[in-house]
Design an enzyme around this catalytic site. Sequence first.
Site: not given
Ligand code: GRF
Length: 237
Positions: A34-35, A87, A112, A114, A129, A131, A167
């Site tokens: 969750g950063s 799903r 995580m 789809v 999103n 990535h 993506d």
């Molecule tokens: C990030 O690197 C983002 O690009 C990818 O998943 C990671 C999530 O990191 N989709 P965080 O949970 O936000 O720390």
Amino acid sequence: MGGRIRGEEHARALRDHRAVNPKLRVAVLVSGHGSNLQALIDACAAPQYPAEIVLVISNVPTAYAIQRATAAGVAVKVIDHHSFATREQFETALLHELTGARVDLVCLAGFMRVLSPIFLKGFRGQILNIHPSLLPAFPGLHAPRQALLHGVKITGCTVHFVDEATDGGPILVQAAVPVLPGDTEATLADRIHLEEHRIYPMAVRWIASRLVATEGRRTIVEAKPAVSGLSLFNPGS
Ligand code: GRF
């Protein structure tokens, strides 16, 4: 982007709501650390920031992101995909929460799962999103590892709209970072993360400020490229 695609009625309700509360209502979907959620929470804490997080949804009951949301006083729901037989049922539960919270924009931040067309139809053009690569290079899992294995000299991160292609939706902003001698997957991922935390709040701010237009796959934002430290943003702020 979303206003043209949504039904007239929904668009009118959104206009009426935003006449009273001009902040864009954002939901953040998470599965882990969750950063990026934290970066969005921090951005939203500024009074002038044009968006607010009205809901965090985690599909993982133990995700640290839940603690971040709780500490910030943001509403958080756990919707564990294991609790659903299909799903479709899982996504229907997500949609129910998001529409109930009158969400304008869905930000995937390390989510995580789809998402199928069932979900995308509910929020078409209103899902972002982030990535950890310069898409279309290195889609899918472990993008920093893929970049190291490939031997690229520059990689980075991308905020993009979500569509059916994994993506693969229209790109809103990218930041580039160098791959340095001696980098490990962890050091490279950390460098990319720093840039993610800059560009995700920027992207949400542009959408909330209605600065984003689209022409097919291309998005247009009235901002020039910017160089900061070891990274290049395009557009910049
Ligand atoms: C990030 O690197 C983002 O690009 C990818 O998943 C990671 C999530 O990191 N989709 P965080 O949970 O936000 O720390």
